[in-house]
Design an enzyme around this catalytic site. Sequence first.
Site, PDB file in Angstrom:
ATOM      1  N   ASP A  27       0.873  -1.164   0.000  1.00 28.15           N
ATOM      2  CA  ASP A  27       0.000   0.000   0.000  1.00 28.15           C
ATOM      3  C   ASP A  27       0.918   1.223   0.000  1.00 28.15           C
ATOM      4  O   ASP A  27       2.141   1.092   0.147  1.00 28.15           O
ATOM      5  CB  ASP A  27      -0.894  -0.040   1.250  1.00 28.15           C
ATOM      6  CG  ASP A  27      -1.760   1.190   1.379  1.00 28.15           C
ATOM      7  OD1 ASP A  27      -2.381   1.578   0.376  1.00 28.15           O
ATOM      8  OD2 ASP A  27      -1.806   1.771   2.476  1.00 28.15           O
ATOM      9  N   ASP A  29      -0.319   5.109   1.072  1.00 25.68           N
ATOM     10  CA  ASP A  29      -0.662   6.089   2.102  1.00 25.68           C
ATOM     11  C   ASP A  29      -0.687   5.471   3.496  1.00 25.68           C
ATOM     12  O   ASP A  29      -1.422   4.515   3.754  1.00 25.68           O
ATOM     13  CB  ASP A  29      -2.028   6.695   1.801  1.00 25.68           C
ATOM     14  CG  ASP A  29      -2.036   7.483   0.501  1.00 25.68           C
ATOM     15  OD1 ASP A  29      -1.475   8.588   0.497  1.00 25.68           O
ATOM     16  OD2 ASP A  29      -2.577   6.984  -0.497  1.00 25.68           O
TER      17      ASP A  29
END
Length: 224
Positions: A27, A29
């Site tokens: 991922d 953020d």
Amino acid sequence: MSDMKQILGLSMANETEKLEAGAVVFDCDGLLVDSEAVWLDLIQQWMDTQQPALTLSLDEFHGLTVVDTARLLYRFTGDHYQSAKVIEDEITQRYSDLLARGVPLMPGARELLNQLHGKVPIALASNGLRRDVLAMLEANGLTSFFNAVCTLEDVKEGKPQPEIYLLACQLLSVAPEQAVAFEDSPTGVRAAKAAGLTVVGVSSNPDVELPSDFRITSLAQVSL
């Protein structure tokens, strides 16, 4: 299919858990870059300004796409906005402006990418918009680490749907069950699990529930 495999070590309490990885999908953020805090602060400021009486918990926005965030906010704005799309455009622009000021890396992110680079295929699977994701990677000198970058615009449905993880594995030429995902939000964990990846949840906040296969507090706990 890729035949590159590495053994990842997760330092957990007094033991090291070992995982075989044919690929690694990250991922972005809140995991590689500290942008999740920027996003949640933006949402809080928006609610304070537009709907001071709104009592939604920020946890409900953790890992959501901007589209889903706008839809959720629209449900509570009454006649203040004509549509969720208006809110989406507003917070998208605000978020991009904030990110342009620079976002720091999370602990252990660069070191882990350095270890993995060239040894195992690496992809990024983000619910963010491509322009923002690429800007953050470029600003922090991370672009060259990734064999594939998948963002919200590349799929019909973002996380928690599994499509973005399935696409990442397809681009890396690896079966999902051979890949390891690193996620910091419940939304992202559900997406990776639904796609069939082994999931490592990463959060230093014990109140964040991550239905992952393994749980660590920082990427600094991962090594080859």
